[in-house]
Design a protein around this motif. Structure first.
Motif: not given
Length: 245
Positions: A7, A2-5
């Motif tokens: 902004n 899983s990736e943490n995005k």
């Protein structure tokens, strides 16, 4: 995987310097439920309102504060922020001393002679004359037997069966005695004269303690002490309205 995005908004004036980003994981803390403010209500000795004002008068608005003076009930009551439901109230009461209450002077308290004898024996320290205390203890301890003895002797001398019980009871009681006792809680001892009154119901006797001198002193002290408190309060908080009720 899983990736943490994230902004990230970069301001137009960004000059290219490294930006530190902190990522926190886990649940956000739960805010506590708001609680209503608590009222401050304090009941103390007669100088409690002055003691409070002496240290905190600069924290209050004197124009929204008042003091009630009740001389009959011997108290002062300081109300701060008077239009607020959560107002602060500091009351000071001039209380009868524990010793006056225990003796029951000028009250409805009734004593059996033997109980009063025992009480006097255990409170000898408050008697001005220790020998007078011993005499009273002995007189009250033997009170019933002495009364009956005097009645029987009276019958023999008069030759009839009529006995004036109340008269014999009174003749066996001391007229008065002196105590050295504080009239009010927190005050020094005062010398007062105390009388013993007998309430006779048939052959049953109950005793009460009465002191006209103590009553006069209490009235005099009550007004003097309250007047003193009013004056010192005016000294530290001259804009507080003081109302007598």
């Amino acid at each position: 995987m899983s990736e943490n995005k994230i902004n990230l908004v970069v301001p137009k004036e960004y000059n290219g310097k490294p930006i530190e980003v902190v990522l926190r994981e886990g649940e956000a803390s739960v805010a506590l439920d708001p609680k209503e403010p608590e009222r401050v209500v304090i009941n103390g000795t007669i100088d409690a309102p002055f003691k409070w004002l002496e240290k905190r008068v600069e924290l209050i608005n004197q124009k929204s504060t008042h003091i009630i003076v009740n001389r009959d009930k011997m108290y002062l009551s300081l109300t701060i922020d008077e239009t607020n439901y959560y107002q602060t109230v500091i009351s000071g009461v001039l209380q009868a001393s524990k010793e006056m209450q225990e003796f029951g002077i000028n009250t409805d308290k009734k004593w059996e002679p033997i109980k009063l004898s025992q009480f006097f024996k255990m409170h000898r320290a408050f008697f001005k004359d220790k020998s007078e205390n011993m005499m009273l203890v002995s007189t009250l301890k033997n009170f019933k037997a002495k009364v009956n003895q005097d009645i029987e002797r009276s019958k023999e001398e008069n030759g009839n069966k009529t006995d004036n019980y109340s008269q014999v009871v009174d003749s066996n009681l001391p007229k008065s005695f002196k105590l050295n006792i504080p009239l009010f809680k927190g005050f020094t001892c005062e010398e007062i004269e105390v009388e013993i009154y007998a309430d006779v119901d048939g052959r049953e006797v109950s005793l009460s303690l009465v002191s006209a001198g103590a009553n006069e002193a209490i009235e005099e002290y009550k007004n003097k002490v309250i007047d003193e408190q009013v004056e010192v309060i005016k000294g530290v908080a001259p804009d507080i309205v003081i109302i007598e009720v």
